[in-house]
Design an enzyme around this catalytic site. Structure first.
Site, mmCIF file in Angstrom:
data_model
loop_
_atom_site.group_PDB
_atom_site.id
_atom_site.type_symbol
_atom_site.label_atom_id
_atom_site.label_comp_id
_atom_site.label_asym_id
_atom_site.label_seq_id
_atom_site.Cartn_x
_atom_site.Cartn_y
_atom_site.Cartn_z
ATOM 1 N N ASN A 1 0.795 -1.240 0.000
ATOM 2 C CA ASN A 1 0.000 0.000 0.000
ATOM 3 C C ASN A 1 0.823 1.284 0.000
ATOM 4 O O ASN A 1 0.384 2.297 -0.527
ATOM 5 C CB ASN A 1 -1.038 0.001 1.130
ATOM 6 N N GLU B 1 4.166 -5.942 11.996
ATOM 7 C CA GLU B 1 3.136 -4.896 11.901
ATOM 8 C C GLU B 1 2.054 -5.444 10.989
ATOM 9 O O GLU B 1 2.233 -5.484 9.769
ATOM 10 C CB GLU B 1 3.730 -3.619 11.282
ATOM 11 N N CYS C 1 -3.898 -0.142 6.823
ATOM 12 C CA CYS C 1 -4.034 -0.976 8.020
ATOM 13 C C CYS C 1 -4.847 -0.242 9.077
ATOM 14 O O CYS C 1 -5.550 -0.853 9.871
ATOM 15 C CB CYS C 1 -2.664 -1.351 8.564
ATOM 16 N N GLU D 1 6.367 0.631 16.166
ATOM 17 C CA GLU D 1 7.234 1.327 15.217
ATOM 18 C C GLU D 1 7.023 2.830 15.303
ATOM 19 O O GLU D 1 6.222 3.322 16.075
ATOM 20 C CB GLU D 1 6.983 0.795 13.798
HETATM 21 P P1 NAD Z 1 1.014 -9.665 2.552
HETATM 22 O O1 NAD Z 1 1.175 -10.219 3.904
HETATM 23 O O2 NAD Z 1 0.310 -10.454 1.525
HETATM 24 O O3 NAD Z 1 2.451 -9.322 1.925
HETATM 25 C C1 NAD Z 1 3.341 -8.447 2.562
HETATM 26 C C2 NAD Z 1 4.752 -8.782 2.124
HETATM 27 O O4 NAD Z 1 5.068 -10.088 2.582
HETATM 28 C C3 NAD Z 1 4.951 -8.786 0.615
HETATM 29 O O5 NAD Z 1 6.200 -8.210 0.314
HETATM 30 C C4 NAD Z 1 4.940 -10.272 0.289
HETATM 31 O O6 NAD Z 1 5.666 -10.592 -0.856
HETATM 32 C C5 NAD Z 1 5.597 -10.857 1.520
HETATM 33 N N1 NAD Z 1 5.286 -12.269 1.763
HETATM 34 C C6 NAD Z 1 4.167 -12.941 1.421
HETATM 35 N N2 NAD Z 1 4.253 -14.232 1.813
HETATM 36 C C7 NAD Z 1 5.446 -14.373 2.421
HETATM 37 C C8 NAD Z 1 6.106 -15.450 3.050
HETATM 38 N N3 NAD Z 1 5.550 -16.673 3.110
HETATM 39 N N4 NAD Z 1 7.316 -15.231 3.601
HETATM 40 C C9 NAD Z 1 7.880 -14.012 3.557
HETATM 41 N N5 NAD Z 1 7.308 -12.945 2.957
HETATM 42 C C10 NAD Z 1 6.103 -13.120 2.404
HETATM 43 O O7 NAD Z 1 0.337 -8.246 2.744
HETATM 44 P P2 NAD Z 1 -0.130 -7.214 1.632
HETATM 45 O O8 NAD Z 1 -1.327 -7.745 0.954
HETATM 46 O O9 NAD Z 1 1.030 -6.767 0.813
HETATM 47 O O10 NAD Z 1 -0.512 -5.969 2.550
HETATM 48 C C11 NAD Z 1 -1.742 -5.871 3.200
HETATM 49 C C12 NAD Z 1 -1.620 -6.228 4.655
HETATM 50 O O11 NAD Z 1 -0.606 -5.448 5.287
HETATM 51 C C13 NAD Z 1 -2.909 -5.905 5.399
HETATM 52 O O12 NAD Z 1 -3.204 -6.934 6.301
HETATM 53 C C14 NAD Z 1 -2.553 -4.626 6.136
HETATM 54 O O13 NAD Z 1 -3.352 -4.373 7.268
HETATM 55 C C15 NAD Z 1 -1.120 -4.870 6.480
HETATM 56 N N6 NAD Z 1 -0.419 -3.618 6.797
HETATM 57 C C16 NAD Z 1 -0.090 -3.374 8.098
HETATM 58 C C17 NAD Z 1 0.523 -2.177 8.427
HETATM 59 C C18 NAD Z 1 0.890 -1.842 9.848
HETATM 60 O O14 NAD Z 1 1.657 -0.912 10.056
HETATM 61 N N7 NAD Z 1 0.383 -2.550 10.840
HETATM 62 C C19 NAD Z 1 0.812 -1.243 7.429
HETATM 63 C C20 NAD Z 1 0.453 -1.539 6.117
HETATM 64 C C21 NAD Z 1 -0.161 -2.734 5.797
#
Ligand code: NAD
Length: 484
Positions: free
Chosen positions: A154, A252, A287, A465
């Site tokens: 995002n 996070e 998020c 963070e």
């Molecule tokens: P995601 O978990 O699908 O992917 C995030 C990252 O993890 C990507 O770079 C992806 O390639 C990597 N990834 C996926 N599977 C993996 C694995 N098995 N091992 C290691 N890395 C892996 O999330 P998304 O769809 O990119 O983002 C949306 C999510 O992120 C939502 O749940 C959102 O709430 C969360 N988010 C949280 C925060 C926060 O600060 N708490 C901020 C932004 C987004």
């Protein structure tokens, strides 16, 4: 468009822009029109190992540099990015679908947070302990060595840039994995790092989570991992990391954040806040989006009516047009997920009161477009009440008693952020003790302020963070006992 005309984007490993050893490539697509905008090199385990090794080799000399020198180089990296702000913005808007009006602030906000880590870095200090004159006891904070960072789609550049500043100021080298859906702006960061930082201090590897991400998590040279993304991936990372050793993790993760409204509020102000809190301009892909609006029954209908009216005025449109109120969903896979959530909500008996479809018009025939969407009559137990959608879908619920309210608010696995809207600030503060959340707002959905911890309770994560605790978390403590 043929592959020949599509620009190629490389990774940064050991100070050089490079492809993967096995020459793997993926394509990034503009979600507004489904056109291919760039091909990017994919890192497999062998490339992640090259990056981790380069980081491991570069780290001792980086740690030996003075704090002032590290700060100068991190600042200079930011300055190079600022010089290319327009290029970054245009690429990132096309690569994510986020609207330009809102995305404009991302680079400046990221640099602001980097400045915070630089400013607070002298706090990376140890302690001395009371002891007899014959012995001196003190602690040092030492960097882990190599920190791995994995970022979500995002805010790609924001997370990449802010994600490297803390580890670097703490004396670590870094390997970053940007999101595979929107990886292109990271190539500009890669160029800035290559031109400013010693080789190997920052490495950027791209690719799918199951390949590149997993390799990074399981690389033995990386003992400290900082992850931002979804709960399922956070769990997968905990499992994968545990298979290879003890790793220090911060997570996070997602949220299903309640915005709780009491009957004594200004109804227009609350409706404005509910719509702004959903971050529709980011397609709800935040998020911190207040995706559950929990209204007291006395004002439920009046607020809902006002929210619907405001949502009806949000106009999706070309993300590169300043006037667009909303862009497309980031990727085909996520678009399908959001549509499935909408179908589930209807199936579970929630009432669709606005949106839920592809917007009408030729410009929306291609791309991952969904109207801003609101469901009312959302009941506990429905999937919409509990699951994070990470899309432009607001769930409206109703409460009567305080106990019912607390149980509704806490009825998810998440606990990232929550807000309470009332004139009774003392009552709201009492309620804060009963709500499972890492961040709590009273008449405010503003969760981020430099230096103020951000992070989740429950399954929303581990660690905080944007604050001193985060910076300290890139070091481990060594206790020293010196007989004099
Ligand atoms: P995601 O978990 O699908 O992917 C995030 C990252 O993890 C990507 O770079 C992806 O390639 C990597 N990834 C996926 N599977 C993996 C694995 N098995 N091992 C290691 N890395 C892996 O999330 P998304 O769809 O990119 O983002 C949306 C999510 O992120 C939502 O749940 C959102 O709430 C969360 N988010 C949280 C925060 C926060 O600060 N708490 C901020 C932004 C987004």
């Amino acid at each position: 468009m043929t592959n020949k005309t599509i620009p190629k984007f490389l990774m940064l490993i050991d100070g050089a822009l490079t492809g993967g050893v096995n020459d793997g490539w993926l394509t990034s697509v503009n979600p507004a029109n489904e056109q291919e905008i760039g091909r990017f090199a994919v890192a497999e385990a062998v490339d992640v190992e090259r990056a981790a090794l380069a980081a491991e080799k570069a780290q001792p000399a980086w740690e030996e540099r003075s704090m002032t020198e590290r700060a100068r180089l991190v600042r200079e990296t930011c300055r190079r990015l600022s010089e290319r702000a327009d290029e970054i913005l245009s690429l990132e808007v096309r690569d994510t679908g986020n609207t330009i009006g809102r995305m404009k602030n991302d680079l400046a906000a990221a640099i602001g947070l980097v400045e915070y880590y630089i400013g607070v870095a002298p706090e990376l200090k140890g302690e001395t302990f009371p002891s007899p004159a014959s012995i001196l006891r003190f602690t040092l904070r030492e960097p882990y060595g190599v920190v791995g960072r994995i970022a979500p789609f995002n805010h790609p550049l924001y997370f990449a840039l802010t994600g490297l500043a803390g580890p670097l100021m703490a004396g670590n080298a870094v390997v970053i994995k940007p999101p595979e859906q929107s990886p292109l702006s990271a190539s500009i960061l890669a160029e800035a790092c290559r031109d400013v930082l010693p080789a190997g201090v920052v490495n950027i590897v791209n690719g799918p989570g199951a390949v590149t991400g997993q390799a990074l998590v399981q690389n033995p040279r990386i003992r400290r991992l900082a992850f931002t993304g979804s709960v399922p991936t956070g769990l997968a990372i905990q499992r994968a990391a545990a298979e290879v050793g003890i790793k220090h993790l911060s997570l996070e993760l997602g949220g299903k954040n309640p915005m709780i409204v009491f009957p004594d509020v200004d109804l227009d102000a609350v409706a404005d806040a509910a719509v702004a809190g959903m971050n529709f301009a980011w397609q709800g892909q935040s998020c911190g989006a207040t995706s559950r609006l929990i209204l007291h029954e006395d004002i439920h209908d009046q607020v809902l009516e006002r929210v619907i009216a405001r949502v009806g005025h949000i106009l999706p449109g070309d993300p590169l047009d300043e006037r667009s109120g909303m862009g497309p969903i980031n990727s085909r896979a996520h678009y399908d997920r959001v549509l499935q959530h909408i179908a589930n909500a209807s199936e579970d008996g929630a009432q669709l009161v606005i949106g839920g479809r592809r917007p009408a018009g030729r410009e929306f025939e291609q791309g991952y477009w969904i109207e801003p969407t609101v469901f009312s009559q959302v009941k506990p137990g429905m999937r919409l009440a509990r699951q994070e959608i990470f899309g432009p879908v607001l769930a409206v619920m109703r409460w009567r008693s305080l106990d019912e309210l607390v149980s509704l608010a806490n009825d998810t696995e998440y606990g990232l952020a929550a807000s309470v809207w009332t004139r009774d600030v003392a009552g709201a503060l009492k309620l804060s003790r009963r709500i499972k959340t890492g961040v709590f707002g009273v008449n405010s959905n503003s969760w981020h302020a430099i230096g103020v911890p951000f992070g989740g309770a429950g399954n929303s994560g581990i660690g905080r963070e944007e604050c001193l605790e985060e910076l300290l978390s890139y070091t481990e403590i060594k206790s020293i006992h010196v007989a004099l």
